[in-house]
Each structure stands twice: as structure tokens, then as C-alpha cells.
Design an enzyme around this catalytic site. Structure first.
Site, PDB file in Angstrom:
ATOM      1  N   LYS A  33       0.816  -1.223   0.000  1.00 22.13           N
ATOM      2  CA  LYS A  33       0.000   0.000   0.000  1.00 22.13           C
ATOM      3  C   LYS A  33       0.852   1.276   0.000  1.00 22.13           C
ATOM      4  O   LYS A  33       0.486   2.266  -0.632  1.00 22.13           O
ATOM      5  CB  LYS A  33      -0.956   0.013   1.192  1.00 22.13           C
ATOM      6  N   THR A  34       2.006   1.230   0.684  1.00 25.63           N
ATOM      7  CA  THR A  34       2.874   2.418   0.714  1.00 25.63           C
ATOM      8  C   THR A  34       3.383   2.737  -0.682  1.00 25.63           C
ATOM      9  O   THR A  34       3.464   3.902  -1.086  1.00 25.63           O
ATOM     10  CB  THR A  34       4.061   2.191   1.677  1.00 25.63           C
ATOM     11  N   ASP A 225      -3.277   7.843   4.642  1.00 24.39           N
ATOM     12  CA  ASP A 225      -2.746   6.505   4.928  1.00 24.39           C
ATOM     13  C   ASP A 225      -3.367   5.979   6.224  1.00 24.39           C
ATOM     14  O   ASP A 225      -3.752   6.777   7.091  1.00 24.39           O
ATOM     15  CB  ASP A 225      -1.223   6.609   5.084  1.00 24.39           C
ATOM     16  N   GLU A 226      -3.457   4.674   6.372  1.00 23.37           N
ATOM     17  CA  GLU A 226      -3.974   4.035   7.599  1.00 23.37           C
ATOM     18  C   GLU A 226      -5.308   4.656   8.027  1.00 23.37           C
ATOM     19  O   GLU A 226      -5.500   5.017   9.202  1.00 23.37           O
ATOM     20  CB  GLU A 226      -2.949   4.160   8.745  1.00 23.37           C
ATOM     21  N   GLN A 256      -6.677  -4.372  10.298  1.00 23.04           N
ATOM     22  CA  GLN A 256      -5.541  -3.882  11.087  1.00 23.04           C
ATOM     23  C   GLN A 256      -5.916  -2.654  11.917  1.00 23.04           C
ATOM     24  O   GLN A 256      -5.050  -1.866  12.304  1.00 23.04           O
ATOM     25  CB  GLN A 256      -4.353  -3.566  10.173  1.00 23.04           C
ATOM     26  N   ARG A 614       3.156 -10.066  10.561  1.00 23.49           N
ATOM     27  CA  ARG A 614       4.495  -9.435  10.560  1.00 23.49           C
ATOM     28  C   ARG A 614       5.535 -10.439  10.066  1.00 23.49           C
ATOM     29  O   ARG A 614       6.648 -10.064   9.711  1.00 23.49           O
ATOM     30  CB  ARG A 614       4.909  -8.973  11.960  1.00 23.49           C
TER      31      ARG A 614
END
Length: 779
Positions: A33-34, A225-226, A256, A614
Site C-alpha cells: 500500500k505504501t 494513509d492508515e 488492522q 508481521r
């Protein structure tokens, strides 16, 4: 097509080149996504959008810096600098610097941090003559902070009878007055706190339409973002700024969303499509980070949540190893398993320490992990907080313990002489130090002889100093007979340390109390462990020496290769080759404080999903059958999250038949022993042992429970010692939970006092009492 776009897959390319209109990108863990956000900004600029007209909001400065750096590589650093990119607080502070005069604030207003705000709050409570035990500064601050993030101004508060009634019921009827006074004092001082940066921006955009229009025109393209982590205040600002052009792109993953305790509202992302017309929805479902087994295991858990957006995360990566589940007898054993596993993985695969991360639900859990890593000489670093032994509350307890052993330890004395508060101020301490230097004595000697020295201290304070000296001396007397745990537990209670921490009802206060509990658990674990060692002591001196080794290694070693230890909340956005998620037990993870409602439990499950995703190559899930709570061994139950993983993706490292049995009754009360038991007593030869392995008595196994307390002495019979005496021989290879593999060098003694001298791979040569030793013969 721009050259950099060739680095994107089909799913990533579509939202990157979608120029206009509202859009939401549901991005699964590890889906890039980044990269999409970064390339989308670069693409907009290549399509003629002025960099001054782009606003990108992130949740961390680190994320903003990384994105800006990547964009600079594509479009050049000059253009990248023109972007309005940063955290919500930093961007809105910038706007308020330009526009704050509309609200009566100078452009150079001060931003108060949490400590500044709490100090001011404490002053107001004191000036109003309120009971500080009822109006606790941190609790009042926390309450006012939540008002601001919910956009409840002072005016709105006094118009809300339900809020006022709730505060009155909590015995804080003057909360509104404190809130009003606090806001007034901040305003007079030309200061804003962190919450004001959001609240005042909302006020600015609501009360001054011309300012809103100016920034709506300026920010023609907005990226967030987020988005799942935004709170109500942030949501309203973004909504207001995007309202004119509606070129808004939000990226996030509902799975998340783990910051509800900070006010994050998952509904912001769930309801995005209702807020705007003709929203384009994109899904990034291909995970580039993890193996198939890890991705599928995480999916199988998050499927248990009812509140979620539809997506199917998948990967074309290799199948990979299954998720390993390991059960330990105690939390100390759990730490030793993790350290041994890291050590073995490093050796077998030649991996650096930085490939490994240990994730836990609460900071207090780091203690057992740190102790085990130290024993293995594996360098580590605590993220997002101090190493366990460096935390204030831990240093306070250790200072008392140090003072008992060495009353000449001035640093320890200065730390605790007035903590918890006993009316001995800094001026008195300064005079004691001057007198100690003048008489060439220690401060403690001056205090003990306070009537014989020339010192300007009033009678009341002298009495308090005498009481302090008597207290420490009483601990010294107790230290002559008590073990380290009994003494430490007594000190934490007698000094009022526990009572002091209990007063603080904030989340931070609870964490501090948990940390002190964990320290006591560690001391108990140490005392129990010392029972095995024939020549060891369970004294305070021995424990403090053990801790001294810990604190020496805790110094930050900069960029040195190390294992990462952190809470799962801090691990979001990071990735590691091997991840150990520890303490997977009911009431710990999921947390006992987060199981009152379905929404709380679902947030805990999302937290587990974040932890599991992770891992790139290997994930370990560990839990203990018992864990120390305030020095008492409490039985634990495996977390429901382990059961929720589809069993095809899991490998249990500890077979079911090794499950611990804890008999509560003696067989003698049911009459004579059955014949098969008599046969077992005779059959101690290895061959017969194999034949009758199905029904072995529990004490036959060498891997006995770790924390047996007093019951252990009755279980460790002479028969057991004789069994060891007959089976264990010089030259045997054995395995021990703490020290690993070893070779038996010598056996001596009779009956219950049989000792074995063993050379271990960890800790060197040890002399163990066999009736206590947790040994398994391996060759």
C-alpha cells in the site's frame, strides 16, 4: 507509461493511475500500500497536478519521511519539498501557525506535551482546593483529552447533562470547571496541547468559512494513509477539506484497526462509501511478505470477525513452514524456549539477530524474554519503551533492595528516601548530603545519628528520617533469614509502593503495577530455579548480582545486530523473517480488559492478525500452562486465537501426551496400590520402560513441572532419587530446560541428596540436586 509504474502489479496500478474522484483502497497486510500511495502522488504530479495542491496525511513521521524520499527519487527533491505531507498533528499545526490569529492565538503558539499539560492540570486542581485523591491529575487529563477528541468543547460539556451527571457519579462534579480553567489558562499562555491541534483546526474550519474555502481550494487532491486508525476529529477535518473537489484517496485495512483505545473509529473506513458518491473501490489482496501458510493461517483467524470488509488476501509465495505452536509449563520456560529456538535457527541457517522479533501483548512480558536472551548471550533491543530493568517503577523497587544490601549506596537512597512521599523534601536531602561530605560519612550514617550531628533540620523532619532508617534496618534484619522473593514482596507492600501505584487508575498506572508484579514473578522464578543448584543461594545478594548482569547489557547498542522486542501495537507496519508471538493465553491475549463486548474482542483478534502477518517465513505462537501473578503460580488456558487457526496450517511442537498432570489427591486414600503399580516400581530398566510407556506414572518423566513449591518436596521422594541414582550415569547426555544440553561428569551422594556435576552448553559446569532437577536423558 511512466517507467516507475512498471514496478506495480495490475491491482496496484489501477488505483495509482485513477486520477479524479473519491476512492478507497482496501490493502491487505504486506500488499504494497505504501508503494501505491507513493507512486500515486508521483503520477498526479506527472499529470500536471501542482505539488502545492496535494495533501498526504500519515500517522508517523517515519512513514511521511520514507514516502517523501521515494517521491523525491522519482520527481526530484525540489518538487517533493512542496508537498504538504506529514502526520495529522504536524500538518494541522502548520495550518494553525498561519491561521491561528482568527482564534486569538499568536503564530508562535507553544505546543504543550503531556507532561506540560498534566503539570498545569495539577496546579489548577490544587488552586481550586480539590481533593487530589479524587481529582487525580492523570485521570482528569485523560478525561479532558477524550472530550476534545470527541469534539466536546467546554460549551458543549455544559450543555450535556449526561456527561455532567456521569462526572458527578464518579465523585468529580467540578470536572467542567477544571476543563474551563484549563482551556482558559492555555489560551492566556498562548499554548495548545496535542488534542487542541485537532480540536482548534475543526473550530477554525467550522467558524471561518473563508479559511475553509481557502484550504479546500489549496488541497485539490487528498491522500490518507492508515485510514482505519482515524478518530472522529480527524475524520471531520478530512471530510471538510475534501468536500469541494472530492478527490480523496484513503488507504487502509479494517483487519488492522487496533487503536480503539486511542479513539480510532473503525466505522470511518467501513462507512467511507456512504460518505461520498460514486466511490471507486480497489482491493490489494496479494501479500508479498509472507508464505502461504502464514497468510492462510491469518485469514482463518480474522474470518471469525463479524465486522469487516470483504477481501481475500492471498500470496504466490512459497508454501513455507507451518505456524508452530509451542506449549511451556511456565512463563520462564516459555522465555527459555524462545531464546533456544532463536539460537538454534541462527546457528542452523546462519541468520542475523535482526531477522527475529518477539511480540507480546503487554510490556511486562519482556522480563522473562530478556532474562532468557541474556543467558544465551543474544543481543536484543526493547522498542517503544525502556528495557524492563530500566523502567522507573522497577528501578524504584531495585533501589530499595540495593539499599538493604548496601546502605552506603547514595543513588539508591536518594531515589527512595521520599518515594513513596514521606515528607522528606529536596532541601533536607541537600543538607544531608552537605553534612555527609563534612563528616566524611554516608548519608545513611548521618540519618542514623541525626541527633549527634550539626544540621539544620526541624524536629518533625528528623522524626521522619529516623522512621526511614528504622524501616531500612528492619529490612536488613529480615534479609538475614528470608529469601529474595519474600523480602522483595514484603518491601513493596511495607513501603507503600504497591499502594502508591494502585492509586493511579490510568492505563499507564496499570502497566506500572503489572511491571512490579512481573519483577516479583522474576524474583520468584529465580528463587525456585536456585533450589536445583547444590551450591547456590536464593538470597537477595545473588538475585541483585543476576540483575546487574542484565542492566549492563541493556545499554542501547545503536545499530548493532539485535533481536527486536516490542508490543504488537508497535510492530504494525514492520516485518521480520521469524516472529515469536508470546503469552497466547486467555485473559492475557485476548486481554481480560478487552472481552466485555464483541467489538472489543474483535479488536483483540485484529491485533493478533497484525502480529501474525508481521512474519515473512516462520511464525511461532507460544503459551504457558502456568504463569506467575504476584509471586503465585496461576494456571493458564491457551488463547482462543490458537484454536481459531485452521489446523492444516499449524504444527504443534509439544505433543499432547506430554501435557502436565497435577494430581491433587493421594492414591493412598483409595486403599492398597493396584498390582500394576508394584510392577512399575520394579521395572526401572530402559527396555521395560519402553514397553510400558503408555501408562507411565507422572514422576517417572524427567521433565517435571517447574514450580512445585512445597508440594515438590513431597513429590521428590527417595524413590525418585534412587531412580535417578540407578539410571543416570557418568557420561550420559542430558537436556535441561534452563541450561540446555549437557554431559554428566560426576555423581555423588545418597538418597535424597544425590548430586550430579554436569557440563552444560549454557552456564558451564553446574552441580544439580537430582531430586529437584528438571533433566531428561538424551544419550
Amino acid at each position: 507509461m511512466e517507467k516507475y509504474l512498471s514496478q506495480l502489479n495490475e491491482a496496484q496500478l489501477a488505483p495509482t493511475i485513477q486520477k479524479d474522484g473519491p476512492m478507497i483502497v482496501i490493502a491487505g497486510a504486506g500488499s504494497g500500500k505504501t508503494r501505491v500511495l507513493t507512486f500515486r502522488i508521483a503520477y498526479l504530479m506527472s499529470q500536471g497536478v501542482d505539488s502545492f495542491n496535494i495533501l498526504a496525511l500519515t500517522f508517523t513521521n517515519k512513514a511521511a519521511r520514507e514516502m517523501k524520499g521515494r517521491i523525491a527519487e522519482i520527481v526530484g527533491s525540489g518538487e517533493a519539498k512542496n508537498l504538504w505531507m506529514g502526520t495529522f498533528h504536524s500538518v494541522f499545526a502548520k495550518i494553525l501557525r498561519f491561521e491561528g490569529h482568527h482564534l486569538g492565538f499568536p503564530s508562535n503558539f507553544t505546543i504543550y506535551d503531556t507532561q506540560d499539560s498534566q503539570r498545569l492540570m495539577g496546579s489548577i486542581i490544587k488552586e481550586m482546593g480539590l481533593d487530589k485523591e479524587v481529582y487525580k491529575t492523570k485521570q482528569v487529563y485523560s478525561r479532558i483529552s477524550s472530550y476534545k477528541n470527541s469534539l466536546i468543547t467546554v460549551k458543549a460539556y455544559f450543555k450535556n447533562p449526561e456527561l455532567m451527571e456521569a462526572d458527578a457519579m464518579a465523585r468529580r462534579p467540578r470536572m467542567g470547571e477544571i476543563y474551563a480553567a484549563y482551556v482558559d489558562r492555555c489560551f492566556k499562555a498562548g499554548a495548545m496541547d496535542f488534542d487542541d491541534l485537532l480540536l482548534r483546526t475543526n473550530e477554525l474550519l467550522t467558524r471561518f468559512p473563508t479559511v475553509l474555502a481557502k484550504y479546500q481550494d489549496k488541497f485539490r487532491y487528498i491522500l490518507v494513509d492508515e485510514y482505519q486508525d482515524t478518530n472522529h476529529s480527524q475524520y471531520l477535518i478530512v471530510r471538510a477539506l475534501a468536500d469541494r473537489f472530492q478527490n480523496i484517496c484513503v488507504v487502509g485495512d479494517d483487519a488492522q484497526s487496533i487503536y480503539a483505545f486511542r479513539g480510532a473509529n473503525i466505522n470511518n473506513i467501513l462507512n467511507f462509501q456512504k460518505d461520498y458518491d460514486n466511490v471507486k473501490l480497489y482491493r490489494l489482496e496479494q501479500n508479498y511478505r509472507s508464505t502461504k501458510n502464514i497468510v492462510n493461517a491469518a485469514n482463518s483467524v480474522i474470518d471469525h470477525n463479524q465486522t469487516k470488509l470483504d477481501k481475500v488476501v492471498w500470496t504466490s509465495n512459497e508454501e513455507g513452514s507451518k505456524v508452530i505452536v509451542h506449549r511451556s509449563l511456565t512463563d520462564g520456560d516459555e522465555g527459555r524456549f524462545v531464546a533456544s529456538s532463536i539460537f538454534e535457527n541462527k546457528m542452523q541457517h546462519q541468520l542475523p539477530n535482526s531477522d527475529f522479533a518477539i511480540l507480546y501483548r503487554t510490556n511486562a512480558q519482556s522480563r522473562a524474554m530478556e532474562d532468557a536472551l541474556r543467558k544465551r548471550e543474544i543481543p536484543y533491543r526493547i522498542y517503544g519503551g525502556l528495557s524492563f530493568y530500566q523502567r522507573k517503577e522497577i528501578k524504584d523497587v531495585l533501589a530499595y533492595l540495593r539499599l538493604v544490601l548496601n546502605p552506603a549506596d547514595e543513588e539508591a537512597l536518594k531515589r527512595v528516601i521520599n518515594y513513596p512521599a514521606r515528607g522528606i523534601g529536596q532541601t533536607t536531602i541537600d543538607r544531608l548530603m552537605v553534612a555527609a561530605n563534612g563528616y566524611k560519612k554516608t548519608i545513611f550514617e548521618i540519618i542514623k545519628n541525626i541527633d549527634k550531628v550539626d544540621i539544620k533540620i526541624n524536629g518533625g523532619t528528623k522524626n521522619k528520617l529516623r522512621d526511614f532508617a528504622t524501616l531500612i534496618e528492619s529490612f536488613q534484619v529480615m534479609n538475614q533469614t528470608a529469601n529474595a522473593f519474600d523480602l522483595a514482596e514484603y518491601i513493596t507492600k511495607t513501603t507503600g509502593l504497591i499502594k502508591e501505584l494502585n492509586k493511579d487508575g490510568t492505563p499507564e498506572g496499570v502497566v506500572k503495577l503489572e511491571n512490579v508484579e512481573e519483577l516479583l514473578n522474576g524474583i520468584k522464578d529465580f528463587v525456585e530455579g536456585q533450589l536445583e543448584l547444590a551450591d547456590a543461594s536464593d538470597s537477595l545478594a545473588e538475585f541483585l548480582e543476576d540483575v546487574a548482569l542484565a542492566t549492563d547489557m541493556d545499554a542501547d547498542k545503536g545499530d548493532e545486530d539485535h533481536v527486536a522486542l516490542m508490543t504488537i501495537h508497535l510492530a504494525k507496519g514492520l516485518e521480520f523473517s521469524h516472529v515469536y508471538i508470546v503469552g497466547l493465553e486467555e485473559d492475557l491475549f485476548p486481554s481480560a480488559m478487552s472481552m466485555n463486548t464483541r467489538s472489543e474482542l474483535e479488536e483483540e483478534r485484529r491485533l493478533f492478525y497484525v502480529a501474525l502477518t508481521r512474519a515473512e517465513k516462520q511464525a511461532y505462537l507460544t503459551y504457558a500452562l502456568s504463569r506467575y501473578r504476584w509471586g503465585k503460580l496461576v494456571d493458564s488456558e491457551p488463547s482462543r486465537f490458537i484454536e481459531e487457526i485452521d489446523e492444516q496450517y499449524v504444527e504443534n511442537l509439544t505433543p499432547e501426551e506430554e501435557r502436565r498432570i497435577n494430581p491433587m489427591l493421594s492414591e493412598d486414600i483409595f486403599g492398597d496400590a493396584p498390582p500394576n503399580k508394584i510392577r512399575f516400581k520394579k521395572a526401572v530398566q530402559p527396555k521395560i520402560q519402553k514397553k510400558s510407556s503408555k501408562k507411565e506414572p507422572e514422576n517417572f518423566k524427567l521433565s517435571v513441572p517447574k514450580k512445585l513449591k512445597k508440594v515438590e518436596k513431597t513429590a521428590a521422594t527417595t524413590d525418585n532419587a534412587n531412580l535417578f541414582d540407578s539410571e543416570l550415569a557418568v557420561g550420559n547426555f542430558v537436556k535441561h530446560l534452563r541450561f540446555g544440553k549437557g554431559e554428566v561428569l560426576k555423581i555423588e551422594g545418597k538418597g535424597g541428596d544425590v548430586k550430579a556435576e554436569i557440563r552444560f552448553e549454557v552456564g558451564g559446569v553446574k552441580k544439580l540436586l537430582l531430586r529437584f532437577a528438571k533433566l531428561k536423558i538424551i544419550g
